[in-house]
Design an enzyme around this catalytic site. Sequence first.
Site, short mmCIF file in Angstrom:
data_model
loop_
_atom_site.label_atom_id
_atom_site.label_comp_id
_atom_site.label_asym_id
_atom_site.label_seq_id
_atom_site.Cartn_x
_atom_site.Cartn_y
_atom_site.Cartn_z
N ARG A 1 -16.18 -24.65 -10.25
CA ARG A 1 -14.75 -24.41 -10.34
C ARG A 1 -14.50 -22.94 -10.70
O ARG A 1 -15.27 -22.33 -11.43
CB ARG A 1 -14.11 -25.31 -11.40
CG ARG A 1 -13.94 -26.77 -10.96
CD ARG A 1 -13.24 -27.59 -12.03
NE ARG A 1 -14.05 -27.70 -13.22
CZ ARG A 1 -13.85 -27.01 -14.33
NH1 ARG A 1 -12.83 -26.16 -14.43
NH2 ARG A 1 -14.64 -27.16 -15.37
N TYR B 1 -16.08 -26.19 -2.80
CA TYR B 1 -16.85 -26.86 -3.84
C TYR B 1 -16.03 -27.83 -4.70
O TYR B 1 -14.96 -27.48 -5.21
CB TYR B 1 -17.48 -25.82 -4.78
CG TYR B 1 -18.54 -26.45 -5.65
CD1 TYR B 1 -19.84 -26.58 -5.18
CD2 TYR B 1 -18.23 -26.95 -6.90
CE1 TYR B 1 -20.81 -27.19 -5.94
CE2 TYR B 1 -19.20 -27.57 -7.67
CZ TYR B 1 -20.48 -27.69 -7.19
OH TYR B 1 -21.43 -28.31 -7.95
N LYS C 1 -9.69 -33.08 -9.94
CA LYS C 1 -9.12 -32.30 -11.04
C LYS C 1 -7.69 -31.87 -10.73
O LYS C 1 -6.82 -31.88 -11.60
CB LYS C 1 -10.01 -31.09 -11.35
CG LYS C 1 -11.41 -31.49 -11.85
CD LYS C 1 -11.33 -32.21 -13.16
CE LYS C 1 -12.51 -33.10 -13.48
NZ LYS C 1 -13.74 -32.50 -13.91
N HIS D 1 -9.34 -36.08 -19.40
CA HIS D 1 -10.72 -35.80 -18.93
C HIS D 1 -11.68 -36.66 -19.76
O HIS D 1 -12.35 -36.16 -20.65
CB HIS D 1 -10.99 -34.30 -19.15
CG HIS D 1 -12.20 -33.77 -18.46
ND1 HIS D 1 -12.85 -32.63 -18.88
CD2 HIS D 1 -12.89 -34.20 -17.36
CE1 HIS D 1 -13.88 -32.38 -18.08
NE2 HIS D 1 -13.92 -33.32 -17.15
N SER E 1 -16.52 -30.21 -19.51
CA SER E 1 -17.38 -30.30 -18.34
C SER E 1 -18.85 -30.07 -18.71
O SER E 1 -19.16 -29.16 -19.47
CB SER E 1 -16.94 -29.24 -17.32
OG SER E 1 -15.58 -29.44 -17.00
N CYS F 1 -20.78 -31.83 -20.58
CA CYS F 1 -21.08 -32.07 -22.00
C CYS F 1 -21.34 -33.53 -22.31
O CYS F 1 -21.25 -33.93 -23.48
CB CYS F 1 -19.96 -31.52 -22.87
SG CYS F 1 -19.92 -29.71 -22.87
N ASP G 1 -15.28 -39.66 -15.78
CA ASP G 1 -14.72 -38.30 -15.78
C ASP G 1 -13.21 -38.25 -16.06
O ASP G 1 -12.76 -37.34 -16.74
CB ASP G 1 -15.01 -37.61 -14.44
CG ASP G 1 -14.82 -36.09 -14.48
OD1 ASP G 1 -15.38 -35.45 -15.39
OD2 ASP G 1 -14.10 -35.56 -13.62
N ARG H 1 -24.81 -31.18 -8.07
CA ARG H 1 -24.09 -32.44 -8.30
C ARG H 1 -24.56 -33.53 -7.35
O ARG H 1 -24.97 -33.26 -6.23
CB ARG H 1 -22.59 -32.22 -8.08
CG ARG H 1 -21.95 -31.21 -9.03
CD ARG H 1 -21.29 -31.87 -10.21
NE ARG H 1 -20.94 -30.94 -11.28
CZ ARG H 1 -20.26 -31.30 -12.37
NH1 ARG H 1 -19.87 -32.55 -12.54
NH2 ARG H 1 -20.00 -30.41 -13.31
#
Length: 618
Positions: A91, A231, A240, A260, A282, A284, A307, A400
């Site tokens: 991002r 991406y 998002k 989130h 993110s 974590c 998420d 990912r």
Amino acid sequence: GDSVRQPLLADRATEHDAVMAAPTTHRELLAWVEETAALTQPDRVYWVNGSAEENAQLSDELVSAGTFKRLNPKLFPNSFAAFSDPADVARVEEQTFICSQNERDAGFTNNWMDPDKMKEKLRGLFAGSMRGRTMYVIPFVMGHLDAQSPKFGVEITDSAYVVTSMRIMATIGTEVLDRLTELNAEFVPALHSVGAPLEPGQQDVAWPCNEEKWIVHFPEERSIWSFGSGYGGNALLGKKCYALRIASVMARDEGWLAEHMLILKLTSPENKTYYVSAAFPSACGKTNLALLDPTIEGWKVETLGDDITWMRFGKEGELRAVNPEAGLFGVAPGTGWDTNPNAMRAIAKGNSVFTNVALTDDGGVWWEGMTEDVPAHLMDWQGNDWTPSSDNPAAHPNARFCTPIDQIDMLAEEFNDPEGVELSAILFGGRRKTTVPLVTQSRDWTNGIFMGSTLSSETTAAAAGAVGRVRRDPMAMLPFIGYDAGDYLSHWLKVSGQADQARLPKIFLVNWFRRTADGGFAWPGFGDNSRVLKWIIERLEGQADAVETPIGYVPAPDAIDLTGLDLTAADVEQAVRVDADEWAAELEGIEQWYQQFGESLPAELSGELQRLKERFAV
Ligand code: GTP
Ligand code: SPV
Ligand code: MN
């Protein structure tokens, strides 16, 4: 040949053709598609139906184009690896904008530009940006199609990679379009272009993108324009951009919360069930906690989401949560058979798209932490030969996997319930080497919101920029709040007015990443986090012992179940320690953070900070 010619509705589409052949009568949608085709000038317009056949055809085309490598079907059936441009791996927060009418409504945490100016700039960039390409129209819904008010969106994109990924991450296609048409419902127009038009005869590259990237949200209009990146969070606009940034604005206006967060279901040895959500920034640990394999006897974990969580108060004042996504877009590195076997089993079923992982010689994928044995030879994410003596990681740190959520064996059946589940606890967590204890229970709901509002974490590879820098990340939403951050905190306080106070979830702060003096992790993490969850549940039941500290309640030395672990009560004591010097620095950091909010900081929260300082002062 292999091209998606047959189902194409209009070749070298004029706007008129695109509309005439469109499988909908939804006027606003038709008008938007027509207008967008006129602006972006694609060679063709294609309405995505979401079928397996269509997906197979698009995947074949992506293989022919060099974007996808088909993986060995014996190892990963129906799965593909993509490798991005090295400048398009995460991002781009610097280029992400909230273009509200008034600058004040974007707040100090967001980039802002006047919406008319931004539109003008974007129209310039999108003009002809799809030349030589196909313009795909993807009807999608975030959350349940049968929800009371389904949250529709339509993504227009010139990337087939985006189409195949959106098919995993959301409910897309004919079924959605038919319902959208039948209800004549509103939808979020989400326009995406990689920004790489092709001149006649020009050879395409494997990962088209543009050096210039703009991820832009118009909150009043509830629309999204994304330019230049292919991406993840920049391009899969249901995720998002919609389900957090735009949805947080809808939630503000309609009295709910878009967060989130993961959602998990916990069953105790007494067979009692609990639902817990957790907000971590993110990279974590959300996916890992959501798919946790408990290491303690008798406890069971099932997954609802990893998420994004939408929450609203139900008729009885209970807080209910749903996961609006249909897939996982998970961090690959660190996901392994020993740390996260449930994710590995889901991935191994296939039907997945991998991005920026390494390839094994037998046509499988690999990344750091997947297996204990490191392969002797790989092709790294940039296409170079790789051996264990290579200097660079084989997979990009933000590589990912994109996998359908229903491939998770431990998926809770409630995932399919549009009413969602009632939460008993909310966790806020970050990645902090020091200062923040393994787990702390807040004193009450408002104190818990204070904890969330002051959450801090070291930055990760999930966003472009420096890694390892501590920053405040309120509710793990810093890059995702679609409006003023102070208004967002006020909204958290205000919505809880709808609650039955006795049923409000209890709020906890966690930190799996604290270090010991020798630099190692103070807590083993992963499956052993079930021991922390056990303490949390026992706190809800009024059973486990805690010690009061100025910041809240931490476990008493013997209160965490260490059965079978090579740790002592003294180790736990270190992991939950509240160090006065560390907190003196932390209070300064919080003070500076709160100053940035100016007038929009809710008085309840400055009051919380004041009382925290007083508790440290005595
Ligand atoms: P996003 O998808 O970016 O929002 O991230 P996420 O919060 O779902 O993060 P994820 O679970 O994928 O974890 C990211 C990284 O943290 C991985 O490299 C994990 O191996 C690591 N990690 C997750 N949980 C733990 C833990 O309990 N302890 C330690 N030490 N590392 C962890
Ligand atoms: C995150 O960065 O928090 C993610 C990955 O979950 S992305 O979809 O790229 O935003
Ligand atoms: Mn995320």
